[in-house]
Write a protein that holds these residues in place. Sequence first.
Motif, PDB file in Angstrom:
ATOM      1  N   TYR A  21      -5.720  10.212 -12.085  1.00 44.96           N
ATOM      2  CA  TYR A  21      -6.086   9.412 -10.914  1.00 44.96           C
ATOM      3  C   TYR A  21      -6.930  10.251  -9.949  1.00 44.96           C
ATOM      4  O   TYR A  21      -7.925   9.767  -9.383  1.00 44.96           O
ATOM      5  CB  TYR A  21      -4.826   8.914 -10.186  1.00 44.96           C
ATOM      6  CG  TYR A  21      -4.058   7.841 -10.902  1.00 44.96           C
ATOM      7  CD1 TYR A  21      -4.610   6.582 -11.098  1.00 44.96           C
ATOM      8  CD2 TYR A  21      -2.771   8.078 -11.370  1.00 44.96           C
ATOM      9  CE1 TYR A  21      -3.902   5.586 -11.752  1.00 44.96           C
ATOM     10  CE2 TYR A  21      -2.045   7.092 -12.022  1.00 44.96           C
ATOM     11  CZ  TYR A  21      -2.623   5.846 -12.216  1.00 44.96           C
ATOM     12  OH  TYR A  21      -1.914   4.855 -12.862  1.00 44.96           O
ATOM     13  N   ILE A  22      -6.523  11.502  -9.757  1.00 45.14           N
ATOM     14  CA  ILE A  22      -7.241  12.392  -8.840  1.00 45.14           C
ATOM     15  C   ILE A  22      -8.643  12.685  -9.368  1.00 45.14           C
ATOM     16  O   ILE A  22      -9.636  12.630  -8.621  1.00 45.14           O
ATOM     17  CB  ILE A  22      -6.461  13.708  -8.648  1.00 45.14           C
ATOM     18  CG1 ILE A  22      -5.086  13.434  -8.007  1.00 45.14           C
ATOM     19  CG2 ILE A  22      -7.256  14.678  -7.780  1.00 45.14           C
ATOM     20  CD1 ILE A  22      -5.134  12.902  -6.609  1.00 45.14           C
ATOM     21  N   LEU A 179     -11.419   0.019  -4.048  1.00 39.93           N
ATOM     22  CA  LEU A 179     -12.151   0.996  -4.833  1.00 39.93           C
ATOM     23  C   LEU A 179     -11.285   2.242  -4.973  1.00 39.93           C
ATOM     24  O   LEU A 179     -10.795   2.776  -3.982  1.00 39.93           O
ATOM     25  CB  LEU A 179     -13.473   1.363  -4.149  1.00 39.93           C
ATOM     26  CG  LEU A 179     -14.336   2.402  -4.866  1.00 39.93           C
ATOM     27  CD1 LEU A 179     -14.792   1.880  -6.222  1.00 39.93           C
ATOM     28  CD2 LEU A 179     -15.537   2.785  -4.016  1.00 39.93           C
ATOM     29  N   GLN A 180     -11.104   2.703  -6.194  1.00 39.38           N
ATOM     30  CA  GLN A 180     -10.224   3.839  -6.422  1.00 39.38           C
ATOM     31  C   GLN A 180     -10.990   5.148  -6.199  1.00 39.38           C
ATOM     32  O   GLN A 180     -11.409   5.810  -7.137  1.00 39.38           O
ATOM     33  CB  GLN A 180      -9.637   3.801  -7.844  1.00 39.38           C
ATOM     34  CG  GLN A 180      -8.543   4.839  -8.065  1.00 39.38           C
ATOM     35  CD  GLN A 180      -7.951   4.774  -9.448  1.00 39.38           C
ATOM     36  OE1 GLN A 180      -7.622   3.688  -9.919  1.00 39.38           O
ATOM     37  NE2 GLN A 180      -7.829   5.912 -10.101  1.00 39.38           N
ATOM     38  N   ASP A 181     -11.130   5.508  -4.953  1.00 40.45           N
ATOM     39  CA  ASP A 181     -11.751   6.781  -4.612  1.00 40.45           C
ATOM     40  C   ASP A 181     -10.663   7.854  -4.563  1.00 40.45           C
ATOM     41  O   ASP A 181      -9.523   7.618  -4.975  1.00 40.45           O
ATOM     42  CB  ASP A 181     -12.486   6.684  -3.277  1.00 40.45           C
ATOM     43  CG  ASP A 181     -11.522   6.489  -2.113  1.00 40.45           C
ATOM     44  OD1 ASP A 181     -10.540   5.744  -2.276  1.00 40.45           O
ATOM     45  OD2 ASP A 181     -11.735   7.097  -1.055  1.00 40.45           O
ATOM     46  N   ILE A 189      -0.667   7.445  -6.541  1.00 42.30           N
ATOM     47  CA  ILE A 189       0.381   8.357  -7.015  1.00 42.30           C
ATOM     48  C   ILE A 189       1.592   8.298  -6.096  1.00 42.30           C
ATOM     49  O   ILE A 189       2.738   8.289  -6.546  1.00 42.30           O
ATOM     50  CB  ILE A 189      -0.167   9.793  -7.105  1.00 42.30           C
ATOM     51  CG1 ILE A 189      -1.274   9.883  -8.159  1.00 42.30           C
ATOM     52  CG2 ILE A 189       0.953  10.772  -7.440  1.00 42.30           C
ATOM     53  CD1 ILE A 189      -1.955  11.222  -8.222  1.00 42.30           C
ATOM     54  N   ARG A 190       1.355   8.252  -4.794  1.00 42.50           N
ATOM     55  CA  ARG A 190       2.450   8.166  -3.825  1.00 42.50           C
ATOM     56  C   ARG A 190       3.291   6.911  -4.063  1.00 42.50           C
ATOM     57  O   ARG A 190       4.528   6.944  -3.985  1.00 42.50           O
ATOM     58  CB  ARG A 190       1.889   8.157  -2.408  1.00 42.50           C
ATOM     59  CG  ARG A 190       2.953   8.032  -1.315  1.00 42.50           C
ATOM     60  CD  ARG A 190       2.343   7.608   0.009  1.00 42.50           C
ATOM     61  NE  ARG A 190       1.652   6.332  -0.108  1.00 42.50           N
ATOM     62  CZ  ARG A 190       2.276   5.153  -0.110  1.00 42.50           C
ATOM     63  NH1 ARG A 190       3.601   5.096  -0.048  1.00 42.50           N
ATOM     64  NH2 ARG A 190       1.577   4.040  -0.211  1.00 42.50           N
ATOM     65  N   SER A 191       2.621   5.793  -4.388  1.00 41.56           N
ATOM     66  CA  SER A 191       3.348   4.536  -4.611  1.00 41.56           C
ATOM     67  C   SER A 191       4.150   4.565  -5.907  1.00 41.56           C
ATOM     68  O   SER A 191       5.136   3.832  -6.043  1.00 41.56           O
ATOM     69  CB  SER A 191       2.357   3.367  -4.645  1.00 41.56           C
ATOM     70  OG  SER A 191       1.521   3.439  -5.783  1.00 41.56           O
ATOM     71  N   PHE A 198       2.967  15.787  -2.166  1.00 45.11           N
ATOM     72  CA  PHE A 198       2.039  16.370  -3.126  1.00 45.11           C
ATOM     73  C   PHE A 198       0.720  15.601  -3.251  1.00 45.11           C
ATOM     74  O   PHE A 198      -0.359  16.200  -3.169  1.00 45.11           O
ATOM     75  CB  PHE A 198       2.704  16.521  -4.493  1.00 45.11           C
ATOM     76  CG  PHE A 198       3.478  17.780  -4.643  1.00 45.11           C
ATOM     77  CD1 PHE A 198       2.832  19.013  -4.714  1.00 45.11           C
ATOM     78  CD2 PHE A 198       4.864  17.754  -4.689  1.00 45.11           C
ATOM     79  CE1 PHE A 198       3.557  20.190  -4.840  1.00 45.11           C
ATOM     80  CE2 PHE A 198       5.590  18.931  -4.810  1.00 45.11           C
ATOM     81  CZ  PHE A 198       4.932  20.148  -4.886  1.00 45.11           C
ATOM     82  N   PRO A 199       0.742  14.283  -3.466  1.00 46.78           N
ATOM     83  CA  PRO A 199      -0.538  13.585  -3.635  1.00 46.78           C
ATOM     84  C   PRO A 199      -1.436  13.631  -2.402  1.00 46.78           C
ATOM     85  O   PRO A 199      -2.635  13.885  -2.517  1.00 46.78           O
ATOM     86  CB  PRO A 199      -0.119  12.150  -3.979  1.00 46.78           C
ATOM     87  CG  PRO A 199       1.286  12.035  -3.512  1.00 46.78           C
ATOM     88  CD  PRO A 199       1.892  13.379  -3.653  1.00 46.78           C
TER      89      PRO A 199
END
Length: 230
Positions: A21-22, A179-181, A189-191, A198-199
């Motif tokens: 994701y990152i 938009l997945q920026d 990730i947090r969800s 961390f995220p």
Amino acid sequence: MWETFQEKFYESFIQDNRWEYIVDGLRTTLIVTFFAAIMGILLGFVVAMIRSTHDKTGKLKLLDLVAKLYLTVIRGTPVVVQLMIINFVIFASARINTIYVAILAFGINSGAYVAEIIRGGIMSIDQGQFEAGRSLGFNYIQTLGYIILPQAIKNVLPALANEFIVLLKETSVAGYIALQDLTKAGDIIRSRTYDAFFPLISVALIYLVMVIGFSYLVKRLERRLMRSER
């Protein structure tokens, strides 16, 4: 405590390959920033030419009014609102990739600030430079192209580079249009892990590293310009 740290790190990045994701978010952020910056420079250059030509010659009155309206609206409203208007109002009934929407929105927004940076550079050149060009037989366009713009662009390059850094950070609101920026990636990730440390800290550190890197390049550019002036 160390075991808890390792466990949280594993859940945030290793489990289910959440680090992807990152990586994907960072790629999207850089793509949007790069193309929005190009669009902003091109749009800003055109607007700056219109406004500076009107200020110097009194011509292009109608285009100058349009340019002033554009600058007033864009600089007077938040970029996140502009982003949502373009996505949910202008392109509400059109199937368009949100990356293109983000590039358009951030490019239009950046163009307003770039326009004033370039116009300020042009207006800072002494009027005698224009008169010198005329005395050499150049018309206004030739004087602008051969004499004024090379000096103006050189003066505003550091400011344009800083605008790129500002643009990079502004793209963090792209998640408002799904938009997945980079920022949105951290929030996803947090969800999933119900752990924000961390995220979100990782996203902040990535932005910080990029900004420090670009700032270093800007400082090197400024030093090189100062040496060339000597």
